[in-house]
Enzyme design. Structure first.
Site, PDB file in Angstrom:
ATOM      1  N   ARG A  54      63.277  31.174  18.215  1.00 29.79           N
ATOM      2  CA  ARG A  54      62.543  32.305  18.800  1.00 29.79           C
ATOM      3  C   ARG A  54      61.158  32.355  18.172  1.00 29.79           C
ATOM      4  NH1 ARG A  54      67.282  34.782  16.939  1.00 29.79           N
ATOM      5  NH2 ARG A  54      66.080  35.439  15.139  1.00 29.79           N
ATOM      6  N   LYS A 161      78.968  22.794  27.738  1.00 30.11           N
ATOM      7  CA  LYS A 161      79.554  23.331  28.963  1.00 30.11           C
ATOM      8  C   LYS A 161      79.132  24.778  29.132  1.00 30.11           C
ATOM      9  CE  LYS A 161      83.535  25.320  29.339  1.00 30.11           C
ATOM     10  NZ  LYS A 161      84.315  26.470  28.900  1.00 30.11           N
ATOM     11  N   LYS A 195      89.206  16.525  20.142  1.00 34.62           N
ATOM     12  CA  LYS A 195      90.500  16.785  19.493  1.00 34.62           C
ATOM     13  C   LYS A 195      91.243  15.457  19.321  1.00 34.62           C
ATOM     14  CE  LYS A 195      90.979  21.354  21.726  1.00 34.62           C
ATOM     15  NZ  LYS A 195      91.150  22.457  20.804  1.00 34.62           N
ATOM     16  N   GLU A 229      96.449  30.959  25.773  1.00 29.69           N
ATOM     17  CA  GLU A 229      95.712  31.536  24.643  1.00 29.69           C
ATOM     18  C   GLU A 229      96.190  32.956  24.380  1.00 29.69           C
ATOM     19  OE1 GLU A 229      91.432  30.373  24.280  1.00 29.69           O
ATOM     20  OE2 GLU A 229      91.636  30.377  26.437  1.00 29.69           O
ATOM     21  N   ASP A 248      86.466  28.396  33.834  1.00 38.30           N
ATOM     22  CA  ASP A 248      86.281  28.293  32.391  1.00 38.30           C
ATOM     23  C   ASP A 248      87.080  27.131  31.788  1.00 38.30           C
ATOM     24  OD1 ASP A 248      85.335  29.187  29.877  1.00 38.30           O
ATOM     25  OD2 ASP A 248      87.176  30.328  29.510  1.00 38.30           O
ATOM     26  N   HIS A 253      88.446  21.295  30.573  1.00 40.15           N
ATOM     27  CA  HIS A 253      89.461  20.986  29.559  1.00 40.15           C
ATOM     28  C   HIS A 253      90.794  20.482  30.142  1.00 40.15           C
ATOM     29  CE1 HIS A 253      86.467  22.889  27.288  1.00 40.15           C
ATOM     30  NE2 HIS A 253      86.896  24.121  27.327  1.00 40.15           N
ATOM     31  N   LYS A 353      94.614  33.883  29.366  1.00 39.12           N
ATOM     32  CA  LYS A 353      94.217  34.619  28.156  1.00 39.12           C
ATOM     33  C   LYS A 353      95.216  35.741  27.914  1.00 39.12           C
ATOM     34  CE  LYS A 353      89.631  33.294  27.691  1.00 39.12           C
ATOM     35  NZ  LYS A 353      89.501  32.307  26.659  1.00 39.12           N
ATOM     36  N   LYS A 358      99.861  31.058  21.554  1.00 34.13           N
ATOM     37  CA  LYS A 358      98.786  30.086  21.752  1.00 34.13           C
ATOM     38  C   LYS A 358      99.460  28.723  21.810  1.00 34.13           C
ATOM     39  CE  LYS A 358      94.434  28.225  20.191  1.00 34.13           C
ATOM     40  NZ  LYS A 358      93.783  27.995  21.472  1.00 34.13           N
TER      41      LYS A 358
HETATM   42  C1  BG6 Z   1      86.167  27.297  25.858  1.00 34.51           C
HETATM   43  C2  BG6 Z   1      86.348  28.469  26.788  1.00 34.51           C
HETATM   44  O1  BG6 Z   1      85.505  26.253  26.503  1.00 34.51           O
HETATM   45  O2  BG6 Z   1      87.448  26.849  25.425  1.00 34.51           O
HETATM   46  C3  BG6 Z   1      87.070  29.588  26.075  1.00 34.51           C
HETATM   47  O3  BG6 Z   1      85.082  28.932  27.246  1.00 34.51           O
HETATM   48  C4  BG6 Z   1      88.385  29.096  25.518  1.00 34.51           C
HETATM   49  O4  BG6 Z   1      87.304  30.692  26.949  1.00 34.51           O
HETATM   50  C5  BG6 Z   1      88.186  27.816  24.699  1.00 34.51           C
HETATM   51  O5  BG6 Z   1      88.914  30.109  24.701  1.00 34.51           O
HETATM   52  C6  BG6 Z   1      89.542  27.211  24.340  1.00 34.51           C
HETATM   53  O6  BG6 Z   1      89.364  26.159  23.430  1.00 34.51           O
HETATM   54  P1  BG6 Z   1      90.513  25.777  22.399  1.00 34.51           P
HETATM   55  O7  BG6 Z   1      89.972  24.588  21.686  1.00 34.51           O
HETATM   56  O8  BG6 Z   1      90.729  26.969  21.518  1.00 34.51           O
HETATM   57  O9  BG6 Z   1      91.734  25.484  23.228  1.00 34.51           O
END
Ligand code: BG6
Length: 504
Positions: A54, A161, A195, A229, A248, A253, A353, A358
């Site tokens: 900034r 992303k 990962k 999650e 998302d 992913h 979510k 998890k």
């Molecule tokens: C992010 C999403 O790309 O991945 C999040 O924007 C999500 O909403 C996260 O919580 C999950 O990543 P991980 O590695 O915790 O499974």
């Protein structure tokens, strides 16, 4: 137990220019990852980090702020000497895409800095910014010639992303970028590829002789991909409400997991061969009509509840979420892949979510053995044969099969053979960004998404986005925070005579 060896090759001298240097991602992941690379001696000898800041932020102020972030987010105890050596490389420079002159000034300062640090002109621009800044920044980098490769120096562009919000916007962004740089200069990040367990899918499939012969429609009944999650949306209401669970998580992913599980064997373990096979399998996902998409999907939104001791409020009451929002916080899909290997094998995907657990895993369900042989015995059912690739919280692989219960009569029970990473390998806790950042610096884009993969991913989810938009609130199920998700997700499989593998 085996110590994980560090790779030996040091990257070329370079400058690492971060847009969004005062943002969350830089503090949480990029700097802690650079620190971990510094500890393992995997940063270039000649190196400088430029934080695009900034207005009015001095280099000292930026170093202080990054140091605070590092203390908060480092994955291992911070060694002051290493941290100071890293942060000494940091210089703050202003640049704002709305003010083209600032990019010209930035180029001049950067070139001087690079000459001082003898980085040879190699540069990496890391866009850790909100997505609406990707194109404007890249355009300015293009206009000022900062991304032009010359005199043997490389120039790379790293993009976080989300890459687009649908097929049209992803194509438009790819189109813009490819006017400025070549595909091999672009590194589109998906942190799932950082990962270990995700990378291991390739090794499991292709470095072992016993899986590939049965990895097809003759032996596999279906595949389940789960990314559940516990966290709710928290303070990300404004981003999330415009995005939803499908955008998302799925085209990025979950599709990384899907493509690694479903791709054909690449001829070589190199970026071109691996990325070509991944793009091909994503392109083979059947494009559904909107009617099919509605039938083959479930959407849910969480209502208030408790997860452990944490009280989660209704999604619609979250800060910056529109009251009455119809954004989904849970999505489940049934997809088909139209090729010789997978025709007739459904891929069921689910993610949400504010769920009770998890859990990230891929479960490959093999076809049932014929029961006829046991029909005259007291055995009533056979347990299911699953190969489970656990990504989180347990990193490992488990195989479930049937075995005879000891005793004079024939009784059969399902048992599990388990491999857990932590039992075999000692790896330092990491952010998951180390490999990705290291690979950007050595110029290996095997773990990054190519334009065609990104577009194939959006192509496959577009009918769901379109169909859901049209029906609005109709069909959006509610589920309690802390539960397993909407009932419809069970129905989706039950209709096919199947069920989700029990988690937990
Ligand atoms: C992010 C999403 O790309 O991945 C999040 O924007 C999500 O909403 C996260 O919580 C999950 O990543 P991980 O590695 O915790 O499974």
């Amino acid at each position: 137990m085996t110590d994980v060896p560090s790779r030996q090759r040091k990257p070329d001298a370079c400058s690492f220019v971060i847009f969004g240097a005062s943002g969350d991602l830089t503090r949480r992941l990029v700097i802690p990852a650079l620190y971990n690379l510094a500890v393992t001696d995997l940063l270039p000898e000649k190196f400088c980090v430029v934080g695009i800041a900034r207005k009015g932020m001095s280099s000292d102020a930026m170093r202080d702020s990054l140091m605070k972030g590092l203390r908060q987010f480092a994955t291992r105890p911070v060694d002051d000497v290493v941290a100071r050596r890293l942060l000494e490389c940091v210089t703050s420079i202003e640049a704002d895409p709305k003010d083209p002159a600032s990019f010209d000034a930035m180029r001049d300062r950067l070139e001087k800095l690079e000459a001082n640090r003898s980085t040879g002109g190699n540069r990496l621009f890391y866009l850790a910014t909100p997505p609406n800044a990707f194109a404007p920044i890249s355009r300015e980098l293009g206009r000022t010639g900062l991304l032009q490769q010359k005199n043997g120096a490389w120039r790379r562009l790293v993009i976080e992303k989300p890459f687009g919000t649908d097929l049209a916007s992803a194509k438009a962004l790819n189109g813009e970028l490819l006017k400025i740089v070549d595909e091999h200069q672009i590194y589109r990040i998906d942190h799932y590829l950082g990962k270990e367990t995700v990378q291991n899918i390739l090794v499991l499939r292709f470095a072992n002789g016993m899986f590939e012969p049965i990895w097809n429609r003759n032996h596999i009944d279906h595949v389940q991909i789960t990314v559940d999650e516990k966290l709710g949306v928290g303070h990300r209401g404004s981003f999330y409400d415009a995005t939803g669970a499908l955008r998302d998580m799925v085209p990025n992913h979950l599709f990384q997991l899907l493509s690694l599980v479903a791709m054909e064997p690449p001829t070589r373990f190199d970026a071109h061969s691996v990325r070509a096979e991944k793009a091909d399998v994503l392109a083979a996902i059947q494009t559904q009509s909107e009617t099919e998409a509605l039938r083959n999907s479930v959407r849910g939104q969480y209502q208030g509840g408790k997860i452990g001791d944490t009280v989660i409020e209704d999604y619609c009451k979250t800060e910056d979420v529109k009251p009455g929002s119809t954004t989904e916080t849970y999505a489940a899909l049934k997809l088909s892949i139209d090729n010789w290997r997978w025709a007739g094998v459904p891929f069921y995907l689910r993610t949400g979510k504010a769920l009770g657990l998890k859990r990230t895993e891929v479960a490959i369900k093999f076809k049932q053995a014929p029961f006829a042989m046991f029909s005259s015995t007291p055995v009533e059912t056979l347990a299911e044969n699953y190969l489970v690739i656990g990504v989180e919280p347990t990193e490992g692989i488990a195989l479930q099969f049937n075995t005879k219960v000891p005793g004079p009569t024939i009784r059969i029970d399902g048992v599990e053979m388990k491999f857990r990473y932590k039992d075999y390998f000692k790896a330092e806790p990491a952010t998951g960004y180390e490999t990705l950042i290291y690979d950007c610096m050595i110029g290996d884009n095997i773990l990054f998404q190519r334009a065609d993969s990104v577009e194939a991913g959006w192509q496959a989810v577009q009918p769901f986005l379109d169909a859901w938009k049209k029906v609005g609130a109709k069909g959006l199920e509610r589920y309690k925070a802390g539960s397993e998700g909407p009932d419809g997700a069970e129905e989706l499989l039950k209709r096919d005579g199947r069920s989700w593998r029990k988690l937990g």
